[in-house]
Scaffold this motif. Structure first.
Motif, PDB file in Angstrom:
ATOM      1  N   TRP A   1       0.814  -1.214   0.000  1.00  0.00           N
ATOM      2  CA  TRP A   1       0.000   0.000   0.000  1.00  0.00           C
ATOM      3  C   TRP A   1       0.845   1.260   0.000  1.00  0.00           C
ATOM      4  CZ3 TRP A   1      -4.887   0.272  -1.412  1.00  0.00           C
ATOM      5  CH2 TRP A   1      -5.550  -0.943  -1.546  1.00  0.00           C
TER       6      TRP A   1
ATOM      7  N   TRP B   1      -0.019   4.245  -2.807  1.00  0.00           N
ATOM      8  CA  TRP B   1      -0.163   5.682  -2.567  1.00  0.00           C
ATOM      9  C   TRP B   1       0.987   6.466  -3.178  1.00  0.00           C
ATOM     10  CZ3 TRP B   1      -4.513   7.935  -1.448  1.00  0.00           C
ATOM     11  CH2 TRP B   1      -5.520   7.181  -0.844  1.00  0.00           C
TER      12      TRP B   1
ATOM     13  N   VAL C   1      -0.396   6.992  -6.558  1.00  0.00           N
ATOM     14  CA  VAL C   1      -1.512   7.952  -6.572  1.00  0.00           C
ATOM     15  C   VAL C   1      -0.976   9.376  -6.651  1.00  0.00           C
ATOM     16  CG1 VAL C   1      -3.371   8.957  -5.176  1.00  0.00           C
ATOM     17  CG2 VAL C   1      -3.152   6.462  -5.358  1.00  0.00           C
TER      18      VAL C   1
ATOM     19  N   TRP D   1      -4.581   7.196   9.001  1.00  0.00           N
ATOM     20  CA  TRP D   1      -4.582   7.979   7.760  1.00  0.00           C
ATOM     21  C   TRP D   1      -4.615   9.481   8.077  1.00  0.00           C
ATOM     22  CZ3 TRP D   1      -2.819   7.775   3.272  1.00  0.00           C
ATOM     23  CH2 TRP D   1      -3.317   8.533   2.214  1.00  0.00           C
TER      24      TRP D   1
ATOM     25  N   THR E   1      -1.650  12.034   6.761  1.00  0.00           N
ATOM     26  CA  THR E   1      -2.014  13.212   5.975  1.00  0.00           C
ATOM     27  C   THR E   1      -1.481  14.484   6.621  1.00  0.00           C
ATOM     28  OG1 THR E   1      -4.016  12.102   5.206  1.00  0.00           O
ATOM     29  CG2 THR E   1      -3.977  14.504   5.054  1.00  0.00           C
TER      30      THR E   1
ATOM     31  N   VAL F   1      -6.320  14.417  -3.665  1.00  0.00           N
ATOM     32  CA  VAL F   1      -5.825  13.206  -3.009  1.00  0.00           C
ATOM     33  C   VAL F   1      -6.495  12.979  -1.659  1.00  0.00           C
ATOM     34  CG1 VAL F   1      -3.794  12.088  -2.015  1.00  0.00           C
ATOM     35  CG2 VAL F   1      -3.613  13.305  -4.202  1.00  0.00           C
TER      36      VAL F   1
ATOM     37  N   TYR G   1     -11.230   8.493   1.206  1.00  0.00           N
ATOM     38  CA  TYR G   1     -10.473   7.262   1.455  1.00  0.00           C
ATOM     39  C   TYR G   1     -11.371   6.032   1.274  1.00  0.00           C
ATOM     40  CZ  TYR G   1      -7.322   3.913   3.652  1.00  0.00           C
ATOM     41  OH  TYR G   1      -6.512   2.832   3.886  1.00  0.00           O
TER      42      TYR G   1
ATOM     43  N   ARG H   1     -12.140   5.346  -2.423  1.00  0.00           N
ATOM     44  CA  ARG H   1     -10.997   4.819  -3.176  1.00  0.00           C
ATOM     45  C   ARG H   1     -10.684   3.372  -2.779  1.00  0.00           C
ATOM     46  NH1 ARG H   1      -6.709   7.057  -6.111  1.00  0.00           N
ATOM     47  NH2 ARG H   1      -7.254   9.218  -5.619  1.00  0.00           N
TER      48      ARG H   1
END
Length: 563
Positions: A135, A139, A142, A173, A177, A222, A333, A336
């Motif tokens: 993962w 990302w 992405v 998350w 971020t 994003v 999130y 996606r």
């Protein structure tokens, strides 16, 4: 298969043999994955009350199934049967770790009679480093596929390593971020040893023209799933965002600027330089020489305090983005990840949400989003709930009758990410080459001096694209067919895995079964066994026949897709 390894392309007779092998293996060579049918029923727009009233208790797998089944029953749609153990093991392994399970693991999993073995497998995969790596790569892509500062492309290596550590250490998350949006300092190229040091800075140094505007647009896309970049020049045509709001978002980034770092006149990295008093200027549409001083303000109208420096401004922005009352952060999130795991998002696109966009299965979306907010953006909890649901564990259903949508009633095939495809090849063929995966300071993400870099570049695609837009290409097919190194690994050489397989399995039947487990993570069907047997009997030699079979398996659609 009579092939000279020195030849870049199989001879015509060999190509014919290979096609026969494809038929013998019972697989098809196609570059296009299946696509989800459009959802049945009427899509709806969600209100603020819909988001606000959703429960924030952790959602269970049974609750996901109940919400999906309510929709399916209302539309009179029959769900597909549940996966076999082999199908579930392959799908969960690829989705959570990007790795194929080895034959011994498949046999043990299928033989186990433990009713909790699927849930235990999910926990085991979620706790592995392979999960964090898989993962982190997702990302990384992405963000990096849309950067405009090509000189920073080599820094994707540091970004991936930093993300890997965040996922491995089970950071939320929201925390990840926040660290990305508030990053500062410098980020240096590394040549041989991957380093995570300050890798979170990559997102902000990936833009070098119209920096503030691009950072605002990508931050919104994003992390909020909202595309506002068109509002840079005009009010959004279909959503409530206007031009002033876009430039107020850009104003959060007005005081940071990208600069290159040099050691002894050699490019060594990049850094963010802060200009304390610089404010964002919105250019007039009528007069390009006229500007309007624009102060930072979030999309919901909230503004940071006055007289804040750059760092406190961006911390204020991060607070607003990850605020549990801001449902867009969690919804982006969930939307996606649902698309990745269940093969279809709630909104038409994974990164184009908005108050005027229609969604399907609205009760499920708001409930999952509420749960994600309530668990402080616990990613593993969300993965666990989805993978243990029957909704996730349904089979694909090719050939649904016309008018019978597959939406959440069946699984959807997805093309594997290039990292996963390459790792799958190495899993089946053994180590293909020695070399560096990345290329630093060259404007490319991968080192094209090596087959691995060329393969990842050739098979790369934007993970934010709709599944129907991800198509195979002729260069991809030619690379698989003609590359000398791949031919050498498929051939019976002194060090190839195939040579070891034929040595370990003197009888053809077990050898065929082992190759199917290795490549497709399943036993061959009775029909496939019979066709392989016929092909082996007709082939000039046992070795050539198995070379053809292995080649057919790694070129099949089944090998290249998650199903």
């Amino acid at each position: 298969m009579s092939r000279n390894p020195a030849l870049p392309c199989p001879s015509l007779p060999s190509c014919g043999m290979l096609l026969l092998a494809l038929l013998a293996a019972g697989v098809t060579l196609t570059a296009r994955s299946s696509q989800a049918e459009p959802p049945a029923g009427k899509a709806v727009m969600l209100t603020d009350d819909d988001w606000r009233q959703a429960s924030r208790q952790p959602i269970t797998s049974a609750e996901i199934d109940a919400l999906v089944n309510q929709e399916l029953q209302a539309r009179r749609l029959e769900p597909a049967p549940l996966t076999t153990d082999e199908q579930f093991l392959r799908r969960a392994s690829l989705d959570l770790t990007g790795q194929l399970p080895p034959p011994a693991t498949i046999r043990a999993f299928v033989a186990s009679e433990d009713p909790a073995k699927r849930a235990q497998l999910v926990d085991q995969l979620l706790d592995s480093d392979d999960h964090a790596r898989h993962w982190a790569r997702f990302w990384r892509d992405v963000v990096s596929v849309r950067i405009t500062n090509r000189r920073s492309m080599g820094l994707t290596r540091s970004f991936e390593e930093w993300l890997f550590e965040q996922f491995r250490d089970e950071q939320s998350w929201g925390d990840i971020t926040r660290r990305i949006v508030t990053a500062q300092g410098e980020l240096r190229f590394t040549l041989n040893t991957p380093t995570a040091e300050n890798g979170q800075l990559f997102f902000l140094v990936a833009h070098d023209s119209d920096e503030a505007e691009e950072r605002a647009a990508e931050t919104s896309r994003v992390f909020l799933g909202i595309q506002i970049q068109c509002a840079q020049c005009h009010d959004h045509p279909s959503e409530p965002w206007n031009r002033i709001q876009f430039h107020e978002m850009a104003a959060y980034f007005s005081r940071i600027k990208y600069e290159q770092l040099f050691d002894d006149k050699k490019l060594a990295g990049v850094q963010l330089v802060v200009t304390p008093d610089r404010e964002h200027q919105m250019v007039s549409l009528e007069d390009p020489d006229s500007f309007t001083l624009t102060h930072p303000r979030f999309l919901d109208g909230q503004a940071p305090g006055v007289n804040l420096d750059d760092q406190h401004r961006r911390e204020s922005l991060a607070d607003l983005i990850v605020d549990p009352e801001n449902h867009w952060f969690a919804a982006a999130y969930v939307n996606r990840i649902t698309a990745e795991l269940l093969g279809q998002p709630f909104y038409p696109h994974v990164d184009d949400l908005g108050p005027r966009k229609e969604v399907v299965f609205p009760a499920l979306l708001t409930r999952m989003t509420g749960s994600f907010r309530g668990t402080n953006y616990d990613m593993k909890a969300l993965f666990r709930a989805i993978l243990n649901s029957q909704t996730y564990q349904r089979q694909i259903r090719p050939g649904d009758p016309a008018g019978q949508p597959a939406y959440f009633a069946a699984a959807v095939t997805k093309r594997l990410r290039p990292d996963t495809q390459w790792d799958s090849l190495v899993h089946v063929l053994g180590k293909i080459e020695h070399g560096a995966r990345f290329h630093t300071g060259s404007g490319r993400r991968f080192n094209l001096s090596f087959l691995e870099g060329r393969f990842r570049t050739e098979f790369d695609f934007d993970p934010s694209l709709d599944e129907v837009e991800v198509q195979g290409t002729i260069p991809q097919t030619l690379l698989m067919m003609n590359n000398l190194k791949l031919h050498q690994r498929v051939a019976i050489g002194h060090t190839t895995l195939l040579k070891q397989v034929l040595k370990d399995f003197a009888e053809d039947g077990p050898a065929v079964e082992h190759l199917y487990l290795l490549a497709l993570a399943r036993q061959p069907t009775d029909q496939e066994r019979a066709r392989c047997s016929d092909y082996l009997a007709a082939a000039p030699t046992r070795e050539e026949a198995f070379e053809d079979l292995l080649w057919a398996l790694v070129n099949s659609t089944e090998f290249q897709t998650r199903r």
